[in-house]
Motif scaffolding. Structure first.
Motif, PDB file in Angstrom:
ATOM      1  N   PRO A 161      41.689  -3.564  35.321  1.00  0.00           N
ATOM      2  CA  PRO A 161      40.497  -4.210  35.872  1.00  0.00           C
ATOM      3  C   PRO A 161      39.229  -3.473  35.433  1.00  0.00           C
ATOM      4  O   PRO A 161      39.166  -2.246  35.454  1.00  0.00           O
ATOM      5  CB  PRO A 161      40.711  -4.109  37.385  1.00  0.00           C
ATOM      6  N   GLY A 162      38.244  -4.230  35.029  1.00  0.00           N
ATOM      7  CA  GLY A 162      36.978  -3.637  34.604  1.00  0.00           C
ATOM      8  C   GLY A 162      36.925  -3.234  33.152  1.00  0.00           C
ATOM      9  O   GLY A 162      35.857  -2.906  32.637  1.00  0.00           O
ATOM     10  N   GLN A 163      38.065  -3.250  32.484  1.00  0.00           N
ATOM     11  CA  GLN A 163      38.098  -2.872  31.066  1.00  0.00           C
ATOM     12  C   GLN A 163      37.722  -4.070  30.199  1.00  0.00           C
ATOM     13  O   GLN A 163      38.277  -5.164  30.362  1.00  0.00           O
ATOM     14  CB  GLN A 163      39.498  -2.373  30.699  1.00  0.00           C
ATOM     15  N   ASP A 164      36.806  -3.890  29.278  1.00  0.00           N
ATOM     16  CA  ASP A 164      36.377  -4.970  28.391  1.00  0.00           C
ATOM     17  C   ASP A 164      37.324  -5.038  27.193  1.00  0.00           C
ATOM     18  O   ASP A 164      37.312  -4.153  26.341  1.00  0.00           O
ATOM     19  CB  ASP A 164      34.943  -4.737  27.925  1.00  0.00           C
ATOM     20  N   ALA A 165      38.139  -6.076  27.153  1.00  0.00           N
ATOM     21  CA  ALA A 165      39.111  -6.229  26.065  1.00  0.00           C
ATOM     22  C   ALA A 165      38.778  -7.433  25.191  1.00  0.00           C
ATOM     23  O   ALA A 165      39.598  -7.846  24.372  1.00  0.00           O
ATOM     24  CB  ALA A 165      40.517  -6.368  26.645  1.00  0.00           C
ATOM     25  N   SER A 166      37.593  -7.995  25.371  1.00  0.00           N
ATOM     26  CA  SER A 166      37.256  -9.223  24.643  1.00  0.00           C
ATOM     27  C   SER A 166      37.233  -8.995  23.130  1.00  0.00           C
ATOM     28  O   SER A 166      37.691  -9.847  22.363  1.00  0.00           O
ATOM     29  CB  SER A 166      35.897  -9.755  25.114  1.00  0.00           C
ATOM     30  N   GLY A 167      36.726  -7.848  22.692  1.00  0.00           N
ATOM     31  CA  GLY A 167      36.656  -7.577  21.264  1.00  0.00           C
ATOM     32  C   GLY A 167      38.034  -7.470  20.642  1.00  0.00           C
ATOM     33  O   GLY A 167      38.275  -7.979  19.542  1.00  0.00           O
ATOM     34  N   LEU A 168      38.956  -6.824  21.336  1.00  0.00           N
ATOM     35  CA  LEU A 168      40.309  -6.610  20.813  1.00  0.00           C
ATOM     36  C   LEU A 168      41.037  -7.944  20.652  1.00  0.00           C
ATOM     37  O   LEU A 168      41.615  -8.225  19.598  1.00  0.00           O
ATOM     38  CB  LEU A 168      41.072  -5.682  21.757  1.00  0.00           C
ATOM     39  N   ILE A 169      41.008  -8.771  21.701  1.00  0.00           N
ATOM     40  CA  ILE A 169      41.753 -10.029  21.638  1.00  0.00           C
ATOM     41  C   ILE A 169      41.083 -11.006  20.672  1.00  0.00           C
ATOM     42  O   ILE A 169      41.753 -11.797  20.009  1.00  0.00           O
ATOM     43  CB  ILE A 169      41.907 -10.642  23.051  1.00  0.00           C
ATOM     44  N   THR A 170      39.756 -10.928  20.556  1.00  0.00           N
ATOM     45  CA  THR A 170      39.053 -11.790  19.605  1.00  0.00           C
ATOM     46  C   THR A 170      39.419 -11.433  18.175  1.00  0.00           C
ATOM     47  O   THR A 170      39.664 -12.314  17.334  1.00  0.00           O
ATOM     48  CB  THR A 170      37.530 -11.678  19.800  1.00  0.00           C
ATOM     49  N   ALA A 171      39.479 -10.137  17.876  1.00  0.00           N
ATOM     50  CA  ALA A 171      39.851  -9.695  16.530  1.00  0.00           C
ATOM     51  C   ALA A 171      41.268 -10.136  16.174  1.00  0.00           C
ATOM     52  O   ALA A 171      41.530 -10.590  15.049  1.00  0.00           O
ATOM     53  CB  ALA A 171      39.721  -8.182  16.429  1.00  0.00           C
ATOM     54  N   ALA A 172      42.187 -10.006  17.136  1.00  0.00           N
ATOM     55  CA  ALA A 172      43.569 -10.431  16.888  1.00  0.00           C
ATOM     56  C   ALA A 172      43.642 -11.943  16.679  1.00  0.00           C
ATOM     57  O   ALA A 172      44.390 -12.428  15.825  1.00  0.00           O
ATOM     58  CB  ALA A 172      44.455 -10.012  18.045  1.00  0.00           C
ATOM     59  N   SER A 173      42.861 -12.688  17.456  1.00  0.00           N
ATOM     60  CA  SER A 173      42.861 -14.151  17.330  1.00  0.00           C
ATOM     61  C   SER A 173      42.300 -14.580  15.974  1.00  0.00           C
ATOM     62  O   SER A 173      42.810 -15.515  15.345  1.00  0.00           O
ATOM     63  CB  SER A 173      42.043 -14.774  18.463  1.00  0.00           C
ATOM     64  N   GLU A 174      41.239 -13.896  15.525  1.00  0.00           N
ATOM     65  CA  GLU A 174      40.667 -14.222  14.217  1.00  0.00           C
ATOM     66  C   GLU A 174      41.659 -13.930  13.098  1.00  0.00           C
ATOM     67  O   GLU A 174      41.757 -14.693  12.125  1.00  0.00           O
ATOM     68  CB  GLU A 174      39.376 -13.428  14.010  1.00  0.00           C
ATOM     69  N   ARG A 175      42.392 -12.833  13.238  1.00  0.00           N
ATOM     70  CA  ARG A 175      43.406 -12.500  12.230  1.00  0.00           C
ATOM     71  C   ARG A 175      44.498 -13.570  12.211  1.00  0.00           C
ATOM     72  O   ARG A 175      44.929 -14.006  11.141  1.00  0.00           O
ATOM     73  CB  ARG A 175      44.005 -11.132  12.541  1.00  0.00           C
ATOM     74  N   ALA A 176      44.953 -13.986  13.384  1.00  0.00           N
ATOM     75  CA  ALA A 176      45.981 -15.021  13.453  1.00  0.00           C
ATOM     76  C   ALA A 176      45.469 -16.341  12.894  1.00  0.00           C
ATOM     77  O   ALA A 176      46.188 -17.061  12.196  1.00  0.00           O
ATOM     78  CB  ALA A 176      46.442 -15.208  14.896  1.00  0.00           C
ATOM     79  N   GLY A 177      44.214 -16.646  13.178  1.00  0.00           N
ATOM     80  CA  GLY A 177      43.655 -17.913  12.741  1.00  0.00           C
ATOM     81  C   GLY A 177      43.590 -18.073  11.241  1.00  0.00           C
ATOM     82  O   GLY A 177      43.656 -19.192  10.716  1.00  0.00           O
ATOM     83  N   LYS A 178      43.471 -16.972  10.519  1.00  0.00           N
ATOM     84  CA  LYS A 178      43.388 -17.038   9.064  1.00  0.00           C
ATOM     85  C   LYS A 178      44.677 -17.565   8.430  1.00  0.00           C
ATOM     86  O   LYS A 178      44.652 -18.132   7.346  1.00  0.00           O
ATOM     87  CB  LYS A 178      43.060 -15.654   8.491  1.00  0.00           C
ATOM     88  N   GLY A 179      45.809 -17.325   9.112  1.00  0.00           N
ATOM     89  CA  GLY A 179      47.075 -17.787   8.541  1.00  0.00           C
ATOM     90  C   GLY A 179      47.764 -18.835   9.372  1.00  0.00           C
ATOM     91  O   GLY A 179      48.906 -19.180   9.129  1.00  0.00           O
TER      92      GLY A 179
END
Length: 273
Positions: A41-59
């Motif tokens: 709780p309180g930890q900002d993980a938006s950057g991490l999950i966004t980066a992983a999603s962008e990587r997945a989206g490329k393929g």
């Protein structure tokens, strides 16, 4: 509703390699891909999950992609998602864990508690890229491998590759002391001939996937070594796990543990039905 293939993401390189592998797997089975990250709780993980999603989206051409941050410990979050998942996909080591660790603590906990197949994306880039054209499944005597065999046959079918079914056996200790008057299994009514174990296990799936090439291997010796050697030339290794009787979870025996830690290719643990 089509249940998704779920990938645990923690920002480590092994979890991102698991994402790459899962993109192809979701495409093969035409299922959605769902990335999750567990954060306090309180930890900002938006950057991490966004980066992983962008990587997945490329393929992920043609794959429906979604992501989510869950406020829970990683193992509990993944096990919870497993109630409604096609399978759970993990990297072999988590972020911040010791470099020499063969399988992370989260991966082992999830493999022991999940309600769906758990895939640990191990091995070299060659094994992860599916260049061998072979899926290996371990077959036990009894019904403990039924779900694993079904999973492996389906994998070989969608990959259009060979299925190698391996059954390892050992003669009873008494057979080493004095010769038996016939095949040892003929004197033990509770055991079947090794070749029959494979035939019985594959009969139903072979009818369901008649175009899949199936190779049967009966090996006298330790199952762990037989499966490891077969997996050295495979894209995927599939093993079953029985359910515990006294408490929730799976019975991960010595063979399962050894393969989760040392398999030379991605390995799947499939819970017994």
């Amino acid at each position: 509703m089509v249940i998704p293939l779920v990938v645990g993401v923690d920002g480590s390189e092994s979890s991102l390699e698991a994402v790459d592998w899962a993109v192809d797997e979701a495409a093969r089975h035409t299922v959605p891909l769902h990335l999750i990250h567990a954060a306090a709780p309180g930890q900002d993980a938006s950057g991490l999950i966004t980066a992983a999603s962008e990587r997945a989206g490329k393929g992920a051409a043609g794959v429906r992609l979604s992501s989510e941050v869950l406020r829970d410990d990683a193992a509990s979050a993944l096990v919870g998602e497993g109630h409604k998942a096609f399978a759970l996909v993990l990297g072999p080591r988590g972020r911040g864990e010791l470099p020499g660790l063969l399988l992370g603590s989260v991966g082992l906990a999830v493999a022991a508690r999940a309600h769906c197949p758990v895939i640990v994306v191990r091995g070299s880039p060659e094994h992860r890229a599916g260049r061998f054209g072979r899926v290996v499944v371990g077959v036990e005597d009894g019904q403990g491998s039924d779900a694993a065999v079904e999973f492996a046959c389906r994998e070989a079918h969608v990959r259009r590759c060979e299925l190698v079914a391996v059954h390892a056996w050992s003669a009873p200790l008494g057979a080493l002391a004095e010769p038996l008057p016939g095949p040892w299994y003929a004197l033990e009514t509770h055991r079947r001939p090794p070749a029959q174990v494979l035939d019985d296990a594959l009969r139903g799936p072979a009818k369901q996937y008649p175009d899949t090439t199936v190779t049967r291997r009966v090996v006298e010796g330790a199952a762990r070594r037989a499966l490891w050697e077969a997996a050295a030339g495979a894209d995927l290794l599939v093993v079953g796990a029985g359910r515990r009787h006294a408490r929730p979870g799976l019975q991960l025996g010595l063979i399962n543990h050894a393969l989760l830690h040392h398999a030379p290719c991605p390995v799947v643990v499939v819970p017994q039905r």
